[in-house]
Design a protein around this motif. Structure first.
Motif, short mmCIF file in Angstrom:
data_model
loop_
_atom_site.label_atom_id
_atom_site.label_comp_id
_atom_site.label_asym_id
_atom_site.label_seq_id
_atom_site.Cartn_x
_atom_site.Cartn_y
_atom_site.Cartn_z
N GLU A 113 -51.38 -51.72 -37.88
CA GLU A 113 -52.40 -51.14 -37.00
C GLU A 113 -51.76 -50.27 -35.93
O GLU A 113 -52.24 -49.17 -35.62
CB GLU A 113 -53.19 -52.28 -36.35
CG GLU A 113 -54.30 -51.82 -35.42
CD GLU A 113 -55.00 -52.99 -34.75
OE1 GLU A 113 -55.34 -52.87 -33.56
OE2 GLU A 113 -55.19 -54.02 -35.41
N ILE A 114 -50.67 -50.75 -35.34
CA ILE A 114 -49.95 -49.99 -34.32
C ILE A 114 -49.42 -48.69 -34.92
O ILE A 114 -49.53 -47.61 -34.31
CB ILE A 114 -48.79 -50.83 -33.74
CG1 ILE A 114 -49.35 -52.00 -32.92
CG2 ILE A 114 -47.88 -49.97 -32.86
CD1 ILE A 114 -48.34 -53.07 -32.61
N MET A 115 -48.84 -48.78 -36.11
CA MET A 115 -48.31 -47.59 -36.78
C MET A 115 -49.42 -46.60 -37.13
O MET A 115 -49.25 -45.39 -36.99
CB MET A 115 -47.57 -48.00 -38.07
CG MET A 115 -46.33 -48.84 -37.85
SD MET A 115 -45.01 -47.93 -37.04
CE MET A 115 -43.61 -48.95 -37.48
N GLU A 116 -50.54 -47.13 -37.58
CA GLU A 116 -51.65 -46.26 -37.97
C GLU A 116 -52.20 -45.51 -36.77
O GLU A 116 -52.65 -44.36 -36.89
CB GLU A 116 -52.76 -47.09 -38.63
CG GLU A 116 -53.86 -46.24 -39.25
CD GLU A 116 -54.87 -47.07 -40.02
OE1 GLU A 116 -55.44 -46.56 -40.99
OE2 GLU A 116 -55.08 -48.24 -39.65
N ASN A 117 -52.15 -46.12 -35.59
CA ASN A 117 -52.67 -45.49 -34.38
C ASN A 117 -51.67 -44.57 -33.71
O ASN A 117 -52.01 -43.86 -32.76
CB ASN A 117 -53.11 -46.57 -33.37
CG ASN A 117 -54.35 -47.31 -33.84
OD1 ASN A 117 -55.16 -46.77 -34.58
ND2 ASN A 117 -54.48 -48.56 -33.43
N ASP A 118 -50.43 -44.58 -34.16
CA ASP A 118 -49.40 -43.73 -33.56
C ASP A 118 -48.48 -43.22 -34.66
O ASP A 118 -47.44 -43.79 -34.93
CB ASP A 118 -48.60 -44.51 -32.51
CG ASP A 118 -47.69 -43.63 -31.68
OD1 ASP A 118 -47.45 -42.47 -32.09
OD2 ASP A 118 -47.22 -44.08 -30.61
N HIS A 119 -48.89 -42.13 -35.30
CA HIS A 119 -48.13 -41.60 -36.43
C HIS A 119 -46.74 -41.13 -36.02
O HIS A 119 -45.79 -41.20 -36.81
CB HIS A 119 -48.90 -40.45 -37.08
CG HIS A 119 -50.09 -40.90 -37.87
ND1 HIS A 119 -50.83 -40.04 -38.66
CD2 HIS A 119 -50.67 -42.12 -38.00
CE1 HIS A 119 -51.81 -40.72 -39.23
NE2 HIS A 119 -51.73 -41.98 -38.85
N SER A 120 -46.61 -40.61 -34.79
CA SER A 120 -45.30 -40.15 -34.35
C SER A 120 -44.33 -41.32 -34.24
O SER A 120 -43.14 -41.20 -34.55
CB SER A 120 -45.39 -39.43 -33.00
OG SER A 120 -45.88 -40.31 -31.99
N MET A 121 -44.83 -42.48 -33.83
CA MET A 121 -44.00 -43.68 -33.76
C MET A 121 -43.61 -44.11 -35.17
O MET A 121 -42.46 -44.48 -35.43
CB MET A 121 -44.76 -44.81 -33.06
CG MET A 121 -43.97 -46.11 -32.94
SD MET A 121 -42.61 -46.01 -31.78
CE MET A 121 -43.53 -46.10 -30.24
N LEU A 122 -44.55 -44.04 -36.10
CA LEU A 122 -44.27 -44.40 -37.49
C LEU A 122 -43.18 -43.51 -38.06
O LEU A 122 -42.24 -43.99 -38.69
CB LEU A 122 -45.55 -44.27 -38.33
CG LEU A 122 -45.38 -44.39 -39.84
CD1 LEU A 122 -44.82 -45.74 -40.22
CD2 LEU A 122 -46.72 -44.15 -40.54
#
Length: 229
Positions: A113-122
Motif C-alpha cells: 500500500e505504501i509503495m502503491e501510494n508513492d511510486h517514486s519511493m517504489l
C-alpha cells in the motif's frame, strides 16, 4: 578546569555534533531528490554538494562516494517503510492480527500500500528492499526507530522460549524477496496483473511459505536458537 568550563566544552561539542548531523542530513536530502529525478549515474557529487549548500570537499567528510551515500539512503527509506507498515499494529493491540500468518500478510499488505501510494519511493528502493535491510533494522535500529523490530520478530517466531519455525530468518527472507520482486511491475505497469488481482495469490504464497517452515512437534523446537535473538 572549573565545572563551568567543563559545561561550556560539553555544550560546544554538542553543537558541533548537531551541525555535523545537519550537514549530513542536507547531503542525504539533496541526493535523494537528485537520484529520484536523474538517477544515480547521472548525478554528480558536485550537484549533491551544491544542493546541500556545502563545499564539494565536505561531501567526503561524510561519504566515500555517491554509491556509499545511496546505500545509506536506501537503508533509511526501507527502514521508514517498515516502521510505517508496522506502526498500526503497535499502536492498537486490539486491532492486531491474531495469527502469525495474518500478521505477516497484514504487514506485507501495508508495504504494498505504501509503495502503491508513492511510486517514486517504489522506484528508488524496489530492487533493494530485502532481508538484508530488514535484518539491519532488526539488529542495528536507528535512533529514530519507534518500532521494536527485534521484539516483534522474536514474538513472531517463538512460543514459550521455543522456536515455532525452522530457519526463521530464511522464511522471512523468502517472503520479503517474493513481495519486493513481484510488486514493481504490478504497481507501476499493472503487468501481468494489477495489485488487486495479485494480492490473493501473493497472500496464498506467503501462507504456504510460513506453513513449510512451521515445526509441528514442540519437542523438536531448538531452544538454543531462540535464545540467540
Amino acid at each position: 578546569m572549573t565545572f563551568g568550563h567543563f559545561c561550556v566544552i560539553i555544550l560546544h561539542m554538542g553543537r558541533l555534533a548537531q551541525k555535523k548531523q545537519e550537514k549530513k542530513d542536507k547531503l542525504l536530502r539533496s541526493a535523494f531528490s537528485l537520484f529520484k529525478e536523474k538517477g544515480i549515474e547521472n548525478t554528480s557529487i558536485s550537484e549533491i554538494a551544491h544542493g546541500a549548500g556545502v563545499a564539494k570537499g565536505t561531501f567526503y567528510l561524510y561519504f566515500k562516494d555517491k554509491y556509499a551515500l545511496y546505500e545509506v539512503l536506501v537503508a533509511r527509506c526501507a527502514n521508514d517503510i517498515l516502521v510505517q507498515a508496522m506502526k498500526p499494529f503497535t499502536k492498537d493491540k486490539a486491532s492486531e492480527p491474531k495469527t502469525d500468518k495474518e500478521w505477516v500478510i497484514s504487514v506485507m499488505d501495508r508495504i504494498l500500500e505504501i509503495m502503491e501510494n508513492d511510486h517514486s519511493m517504489l522506484e528508488f528502493v524496489s530492487k533493494n528492499l530485502s532481508w538484508g535491510l530488514f535484518r539491519s533494522a532488526l539488529y542495528s535500529p536507528t535512533e529514530s526507530d519507534i518500532v521494536d523490530f527485534r521484539g516483534i520478530f522474536s514474538s513472531l517466531i517463538t512460543e514459550d522460549g521455543l522456536l515455532k519455525y525452522k530457519d526463521p530468518e530464511l522464511m522471512i527472507y523468502m517472503i520479503i524477496e517474493l513481495v519486493s520482486s513481484t510488486c514493481y511491475s504490478v504497481i507501476l505497469e499493472s503487468s501481468p496483473a494489477d495489485l488487486s488481482c495479485l494480492k490473493p495469490h501473493l497472500n496464498a504464497a506467503i501462507s504456504s511459505i510460513i506453513d513449510s517452515f512451521y515445526i509441528e512437534d514442540v519437542s523438536k523446537r531448538p531452544k538454543s536458537a531462540a535464545a540467540g535473538l
